[in-house]
Design an enzyme around this catalytic site. Structure first.
Site, mmCIF file in Angstrom:
data_model
loop_
_atom_site.group_PDB
_atom_site.id
_atom_site.type_symbol
_atom_site.label_atom_id
_atom_site.label_comp_id
_atom_site.label_asym_id
_atom_site.label_seq_id
_atom_site.Cartn_x
_atom_site.Cartn_y
_atom_site.Cartn_z
ATOM 1 N N GLN A 1 -5.069 -0.819 -7.064
ATOM 2 C CA GLN A 1 -5.518 0.087 -6.018
ATOM 3 C C GLN A 1 -6.193 1.299 -6.642
ATOM 4 O O GLN A 1 -5.833 1.726 -7.746
ATOM 5 C CB GLN A 1 -4.365 0.537 -5.127
ATOM 6 C CG GLN A 1 -4.782 1.552 -4.056
ATOM 7 C CD GLN A 1 -3.992 1.430 -2.784
ATOM 8 O OE1 GLN A 1 -3.912 0.365 -2.187
ATOM 9 N NE2 GLN A 1 -3.400 2.522 -2.340
ATOM 10 N N ASP B 1 0.821 -1.216 0.000
ATOM 11 C CA ASP B 1 0.000 0.000 0.000
ATOM 12 C C ASP B 1 0.856 1.268 0.000
ATOM 13 O O ASP B 1 0.333 2.374 0.096
ATOM 14 C CB ASP B 1 -0.926 -0.009 1.222
ATOM 15 C CG ASP B 1 -1.954 1.109 1.183
ATOM 16 O OD1 ASP B 1 -2.502 1.378 0.104
ATOM 17 O OD2 ASP B 1 -2.197 1.729 2.237
ATOM 18 N N SER C 1 -6.558 6.229 0.079
ATOM 19 C CA SER C 1 -6.899 5.000 -0.627
ATOM 20 C C SER C 1 -8.374 4.680 -0.430
ATOM 21 O O SER C 1 -8.925 4.888 0.653
ATOM 22 C CB SER C 1 -6.053 3.833 -0.110
ATOM 23 O OG SER C 1 -4.681 4.077 -0.293
#
Length: 261
Positions: free
Chosen positions: A252, A186, A202
């Site tokens: 993502q 991430d 995110s």
């Protein structure tokens, strides 16, 4: 990142307390100026799910949604739901809770290694040996070091191709290595070179684990921007080990819009 007191280690972050059969708590807390790092809560959620799965099954995919900003200074509770236990696959859902509110949820799947064809179509991204590159900071994470290969062109020169590894020796347990990989996956991001778009939090994150990997050895992460529309940016990424094996893939989506006045 600013922390108060000794910085935790990755192993401390992954040390979950089992409260009940399917209920876990992350008790390691610290102070920082930002919201809870998304990779941390995702890694802890995967670990909680894996603690309810037979040892012969390793994670092969996860899909998570960031619903609220968490706080690193508060414990997080993880409630695991046992959706299915099949002969080859096991499905789990995890809800991460702080102060009675859901901050993150995840669906994760685990599988028995069944062998079969083993091939990769895309070539390995070009990168020098990590030992030949200078060290590079990896902000907001604990227990990882980096080596930048390529940065994103433009004003925001985020690394988009870089080597990384956990500096703490990890046990020979596939779930722990998959959780550590989730933690670092991430970090950073890839964004198209357009005016008016500013990266934000995110929104969701997905990972596929193709082959076993040791997160305490060098992994090459390569991120590629794919689409920006509707105030959101979507990118994909691959992870290869030092031997050139394609060990994982990620996608993502994050907010990507002009700052509110």
């Amino acid at each position: 990142m600013t922390t108060v007191g000794p910085a935790p280690t990755l192993l401390e972050l992954l040390d979950l307390e089992r409260i009940d059969r399917d209920l876990f708590r992350a008790c390691t807390v610290f102070e920082e100026e930002h919201a809870l790092f998304g990779g941390q809560v995702a890694a802890q959620a995967l670990l909680a799910a894996g603690r309810t799965v037979p040892e012969d099954r390793a994670p092969h995919s996860l899909h998570g949604y960031y619903l609220r900003g968490g706080h690193s200074s508060r414990p997080t509770v993880f409630q695991v739901h046992r959706d299915r236990d099949g002969r080859s696959f096991t499905a789990r859902r995890v809800v991460a809770i702080q102060d009675g509110e859901v901050i993150f949820n995840m669906a994760a799947s685990f599988a028995v290694d069944q062998g079969g064809p083993d091939t990769s179509v895309d070539p390995v991204p070009e990168a020098p040996d990590p030992d030949t590159l200078p060290g590079a900071p990896v902000p907001r994470v604990f227990g990882f070091e980096g080596r930048t290969v390529r940065t994103q062109p433009g004003a925001r020169e985020f690394p988009i191709r870089y080597w990384t590894r956990c500096t703490e020796p990890l046990a020979d347990e596939p779930l722990v290595h998959a959780s550590a990989l989730t933690y670092i996956s991430d970090m950073f991001g890839a964004f198209p070179p357009v005016r008016g778009g500013v990266p934000g939090p995110s929104l969701d994150h997905a990972l596929w684990f193709h082959r076993p990997v040791r997160a305490d050895d060098w992994m090459l992460i390569d991120l590629v921007p794919r689409s920006a529309a509707g105030g959101r940016n979507w990118y994909t990424g691959t992870l290869h080990d030092r031997a050139g094996r394609h060990v994982a893939s990620l996608t993502q989506e994050c907010l990507f819009r002009e700052p509110r006045s």
